[in-house]
Design an enzyme around this catalytic site. Sequence first.
Site, PDB file in Angstrom:
ATOM      1  CE  LYS A  35      41.231  39.775  36.941  1.00 47.46           C
ATOM      2  NZ  LYS A  35      41.460  38.303  37.002  1.00 47.46           N
ATOM      3  CG  ASP A  41      44.098  39.991  39.439  1.00 46.26           C
ATOM      4  OD1 ASP A  41      43.385  40.621  38.631  1.00 46.26           O
ATOM      5  OD2 ASP A  41      44.851  39.069  39.091  1.00 46.26           O
TER       6      ASP A  41
END
Length: 242
Positions: A191, A151
């Site tokens: 991400k 992330d």
Amino acid sequence: MKKTTKPPTGGYGGSGSHELYQRVKKKAGTIKASSRRWLERHLNDPYVHQSKVDGYRSRAAYKLIEINERYKFLKKGQKVIDLGAAPGGWCQVAERIVGSSNEKPSVVGIDYLHVDPLPRVAMLEMDFLHADAPQKLIETLGTKPDVVLSDMAAPTTGHRQTDHLRTIYLCEVAADFALSVLKPGGHFLAKAFQGGAENTLLAILKQHFKKVYHVKPPASRSESVELYLLALEFKGKTKIQE
């Protein structure tokens, strides 16, 4: 794990949040309008409220929960590495699904920011871009991972294309790590920011995984340019990689 991907539609509840909201209103003249909007949105975000109820450290936990509920790539007994783990929400979700222990953690996270200890999760406080980081992660986990999560996102500058390129770079570094350490049949989730530069990375992932998806879970704000690249069923290292 209890389904928690449809939190209440109301704002952030409780007297404490009401008092905080009143303080924000009183100080409205002393903070920037953009900061005030962020605070008000945060206080009225149902995912923020639900994260307190469920004990998750961030609303980002629900992004992983929602993606996994759809694609079911996290399963009991797996080994997981989480890149850019602070404040620990994704590690919490992974640990609850795969199972772990304090003696032999099945989930290892890394971040240059300090992360308060989490039960049954090993956390490395170091920059993933450091040359020693990949080896430290594998040593701490004790084996190759079944899943690599990332992330990571570069600090935003306000310039959309710059932010896109900087975050795609981190996504590429994470993908390179995943390709070098994943077990055959393993999975990768990272991400990215929309902007076009992710197409090259997508092509690489499609060469090495059986299935690759663009994913934008409901917990990802509609106005956000973030999306997630999910690559399933790693084919294993090629002769060129080896």
